[in-house]
Design an enzyme around this catalytic site. Structure first.
Site, PDB file in Angstrom:
ATOM      1  N   HIS A  38     -69.486 -49.534  60.830  1.00 26.40           N
ATOM      2  CA  HIS A  38     -68.412 -50.300  61.321  1.00 26.40           C
ATOM      3  C   HIS A  38     -68.919 -50.819  62.645  1.00 26.40           C
ATOM      4  O   HIS A  38     -69.543 -49.938  63.264  1.00 26.40           O
ATOM      5  CB  HIS A  38     -67.080 -49.722  61.424  1.00 26.40           C
ATOM      6  CG  HIS A  38     -66.270 -50.647  62.298  1.00 26.40           C
ATOM      7  ND1 HIS A  38     -65.412 -51.671  61.870  1.00 26.40           N
ATOM      8  CD2 HIS A  38     -65.857 -50.403  63.479  1.00 26.40           C
ATOM      9  CE1 HIS A  38     -65.010 -52.182  62.723  1.00 26.40           C
ATOM     10  NE2 HIS A  38     -64.891 -51.430  63.940  1.00 26.40           N
ATOM     11  N   CYS A 108     -67.125 -56.770  59.133  1.00 23.96           N
ATOM     12  CA  CYS A 108     -67.105 -56.569  60.960  1.00 23.96           C
ATOM     13  C   CYS A 108     -68.540 -56.754  61.228  1.00 23.96           C
ATOM     14  O   CYS A 108     -68.663 -57.124  62.504  1.00 23.96           O
ATOM     15  CB  CYS A 108     -66.866 -55.160  61.124  1.00 23.96           C
ATOM     16  SG  CYS A 108     -67.438 -53.803  60.119  1.00 23.96           S
TER      17      CYS A 108
END
Length: 164
Positions: A38, A108
């Site tokens: 992430h 993301c």
């Protein structure tokens, strides 16, 4: 003479598996993964990221994930906060609204890569952006795809368009 301001830009990198990918990936995927990544872009005193809730921000390292596993310095931008906010708002209303989130194709890391290029002209590390295709190139990744695609990662934060 007009003064230009340069603002530092960093990418915060988090391993969502907390080390499990490194341990289990050889047996499950037949290849070594160092993490399930992430990312968030840190600029103007905030961390910005895309999740199943749309574009969000929080204080740097302020997600529920905790401290980043690593931080990459992307250099500097001359884009002032006001213009950056307008840019993010535009993205949030179009290509990065919550209904556009996809764990493999539009996540993301895709957001961080696009924002990094807008701010600095530089990309985030390719080992992050290549991860979905690396996983999907394995039989186990293909078998898990339907389950994984139903998941949306939400590390918290405040939605930039006021939605929760």
């Amino acid at each position: 003479m007009e003064q230009t301001n340069a603002y530092p830009v960093k990418v915060h990198i988090y391993d969502l598996s907390r080390g499990m990918a490194r341990q289990l990936s050889p047996a499950l995927l037949g290849m070594q993964l160092d993490g399930i990544w992430h990312t968030g872009i840190v600029v103007h005193g905030k961390e910005f990221f895309f999740s199943g809730e749309g574009i969000n921000n929080c204080p740097p390292a302020g997600t529920v994930i905790g401290e980043p596993d690593s931080i990459v310095d992307l250099g500097f931008t001359e884009v002032p906060e006001e213009i950056f906010t307008e840019y993010l708002s535009s993205l949030g209303e179009s290509s990065y609204s919550s209904d556009k989130y996809s764990l493999f194709e539009h996540n993301c890391n895709v957001f961080s890569n696009e924002v990094a290029q807008f701010l600095t002209g530089r990309k985030i590390p390719s080992y992050i952006t290549d991860l979905p295709s690396d996983i999907l190139s394995t039989p186990f990744g293909q078998a898990l795809r339907p389950l994984l695609e139903s998941m949306a990662i939400n590390p918290g934060g405040s939605n930039i368009n006021g939605r929760r």
